[in-house]
Design an enzyme around this catalytic site. Structure first.
Site, PDB file in Angstrom:
ATOM      1  N   LYS A 193      44.704  78.415 -38.156  1.00  0.00           N
ATOM      2  CA  LYS A 193      45.847  78.622 -39.044  1.00  0.00           C
ATOM      3  C   LYS A 193      46.872  77.500 -38.853  1.00  0.00           C
ATOM      4  O   LYS A 193      46.571  76.349 -39.134  1.00  0.00           O
ATOM      5  CB  LYS A 193      46.423  80.024 -38.790  1.00  0.00           C
ATOM      6  CG  LYS A 193      45.348  81.129 -38.774  1.00  0.00           C
ATOM      7  CD  LYS A 193      44.641  81.238 -40.099  1.00  0.00           C
ATOM      8  CE  LYS A 193      43.626  82.359 -40.262  1.00  0.00           C
ATOM      9  NZ  LYS A 193      42.795  82.806 -39.178  1.00  0.00           N
TER      10      LYS A 193
ATOM     11  N   TYR B   7      45.677  92.786 -36.316  1.00  0.00           N
ATOM     12  CA  TYR B   7      44.709  92.093 -37.175  1.00  0.00           C
ATOM     13  C   TYR B   7      43.378  92.864 -37.159  1.00  0.00           C
ATOM     14  O   TYR B   7      42.867  93.223 -36.085  1.00  0.00           O
ATOM     15  CB  TYR B   7      44.537  90.653 -36.677  1.00  0.00           C
ATOM     16  CG  TYR B   7      43.382  89.923 -37.305  1.00  0.00           C
ATOM     17  CD1 TYR B   7      43.343  89.708 -38.679  1.00  0.00           C
ATOM     18  CD2 TYR B   7      42.332  89.446 -36.535  1.00  0.00           C
ATOM     19  CE1 TYR B   7      42.278  89.044 -39.268  1.00  0.00           C
ATOM     20  CE2 TYR B   7      41.270  88.769 -37.113  1.00  0.00           C
ATOM     21  CZ  TYR B   7      41.247  88.582 -38.473  1.00  0.00           C
ATOM     22  OH  TYR B   7      40.188  87.926 -39.051  1.00  0.00           O
TER      23      TYR B   7
HETATM   24  C1  LIG Z   1      46.402  87.045 -36.404  1.00  0.00           C
HETATM   25  C2  LIG Z   1      44.986  86.570 -36.317  1.00  0.00           C
HETATM   26  N1  LIG Z   1      44.363  86.560 -35.125  1.00  0.00           N
HETATM   27  C3  LIG Z   1      43.089  86.139 -35.009  1.00  0.00           C
HETATM   28  C4  LIG Z   1      42.352  85.728 -36.102  1.00  0.00           C
HETATM   29  C5  LIG Z   1      40.928  85.284 -35.941  1.00  0.00           C
HETATM   30  O1  LIG Z   1      40.838  83.904 -35.966  1.00  0.00           O
HETATM   31  P1  LIG Z   1      39.568  83.064 -36.475  1.00  0.00           P
HETATM   32  O2  LIG Z   1      39.359  83.371 -37.906  1.00  0.00           O
HETATM   33  O3  LIG Z   1      39.962  81.650 -36.191  1.00  0.00           O
HETATM   34  O4  LIG Z   1      38.410  83.500 -35.634  1.00  0.00           O
HETATM   35  C6  LIG Z   1      42.955  85.717 -37.356  1.00  0.00           C
HETATM   36  C7  LIG Z   1      42.209  85.292 -38.557  1.00  0.00           C
HETATM   37  O5  LIG Z   1      42.614  85.493 -39.665  1.00  0.00           O
HETATM   38  C8  LIG Z   1      44.316  86.136 -37.464  1.00  0.00           C
HETATM   39  O6  LIG Z   1      44.947  86.151 -38.645  1.00  0.00           O
END
Ligand SMILES: Cc1ncc(COP(=O)(O)O)c(C=O)c1O
Length: 379
Positions: free
Chosen positions: A198, A101
């Site tokens: 999510k 990511y």
């Molecule tokens: C796979 C993954 N990890 C971590 C994150 C980060 O999470 P947050 O947006 O809740 O900070 C995301 C956000 O899209 C993600 O898709």
């Protein structure tokens, strides 16, 4: 009381009826401070940054789902990742997969790099390469499976074996799979992180993060970081994720079913060059996904036959699928990753194919979803 089944634990773990009223839903406990019984004598709670009953219910519930001894809630997925990276010492190296990511890659290279943490990008689908190219100062391997947005599948057990031979910790970002579909600790990982924003929350109305861990020393250190740094979720946010988690299993079943139908339709469509979905037999990670996941998840990506221009046009034409960041909610979303969620990765080793379209398949009527995508692809 929490019997063994996943669905039962999702509804009951950490959630006895409220002892004063019998309320079957854990109250949103807003107090920031708790009256002490005497000087130096606190009850279970004393100050809400350190802990509060709503957060404890949520932490107990999700840690139970991950099969972990300890669960810690954070204000966002990135806050939970940051807390885990704070376990490292200056001079340590983290190995990340080539399509990790973008936010993870960025927090490593722009924030933790300043604290002396190195980062090496390796294709983690090639376990031999990991063993061969292992940088000596590596103390952590950061795995995502399936990855965002390319839906690459990594063999968690095989990676854990190599990492543990070198004494390194294995972290798995389990955001896409959720504990209903995949439990990394059972596969040998040491730490699980989530963007609770999510599927755990599941309704696109809360930002949150979560860390699940078994080892008591690591858990103590992470709890210390959680309290000292203070990137904790509000009681209302804890309540929202806890409420979302109650339906995680049924939602995931339906997400998987709809995603399977979307992937099958895309695979036949002439406007699509390649479908990235671990459930297709020709996906390179299909065999590993069958082994380590219960089902293939609700995310489908594809490469538009007409490249970037076509990809941008397709995402602009859907009506039911909202053009939006994020994923994992009940409503279907579509995005052009290279210019949206992963725009900061352009020019980095984790850059995304500009022809890639990412689809978060929601819970709407399957035929409606297929019809909307078809008209967008037909142009
Ligand atoms: C796979 C993954 N990890 C971590 C994150 C980060 O999470 P947050 O947006 O809740 O900070 C995301 C956000 O899209 C993600 O898709």
């Amino acid at each position: 009381m929490a019997a063994d089944g996943f669905e039962t634990r999702a509804i009951h773990a950490g959630q006895e009826p409220d002892p004063t009223t019998g309320a079957v839903v854990p109250p949103i406990n807003l107090a920031t401070t708790y009256a002490q019984t005497a000087v130096g004598e606190t009850r279970d709670y004393f100050y809400a940054r350190a802990g509060n009953p709503t957060r404890r219910a949520y932490e107990e519930c999700v840690s139970s789902l991950e099969g972990a001894r300890v669960g810690l809630a954070f204000a966002s997925g990135m806050a939970s990742e940051d807390a885990v990276l704070r376990l490292l010492e200056p001079g340590d190296n983290v190995i990340v997969s080539s399509d990790v990511y973008g936010g993870t890659f960025l927090v490593l290279t722009t924030v933790h790099a300043r604290a002396g943490i190195d980062c090496t990008v390796i294709d983690l689908t090639d376990v031999d390469a990991l063993a061969r190219d292992w940088p000596e100062n590596t103390t952590m391997v950061w795995v995502e499976s399936p990855t965002n947005p390319s839906l690459t599948v990594v063999d968690i057990a095989a990676i854990a074996e190599v990492a543990h031979e070198h004494g390194a910790l294995v972290v798995v970002d389990n955001t896409f799979a959720t504990p209903y579909l995949q439990r990394p600790l059972e596969l040998g990982a040491d730490i699980v992180v989530h963007s609770a924003t999510k599927y755990l929350g599941g309704h696109s109305d809360v930002i949150g993060g979560f860390v699940a861990v078994d080892d008591p020393t690591i858990a103590d250190r992470l709890a210390f970081i959680q309290n000292r740094v203070g990137a904790v979720p509000s009681p209302f946010d804890c309540y929202l994720v806890l409420r979302g988690v109650k339906t995680l299993a049924v939602r995931m079943d339906r997400h998987c079913e709809n995603a399977r139908a979307v992937a099958a339709m895309l695979a036949e469509h002439p406007a699509v060059a390649r479908v990235l979905y671990p459930g297709l037999p020709n996906h390179p990670g299909n065999a590993v996904a069958m082994r380590q996941m219960r089902d293939f998840g609700g995310m489908v990506s594809f490469i538009a036959a007409g490249g970037e221009t076509a990809a941008r046009e397709i995402v602009g034409r859907t009506r039911l699928f909202f053009l939006a960041e994020s994923l994992g909610g009940v409503e279907s979303l579509i995005g052009h990753s290279a210019s949206m969620s992963h725009s900061a990765s352009v020019g980095t080793p984790t850059a995304v194919d500009p022809g890639l379209v990412r689809v978060s398949v929601g819970l709407e009527t399957t035929e409606d979803l297929l019809a909307d995508l078809r008209q967008a692809l037909d142009g």
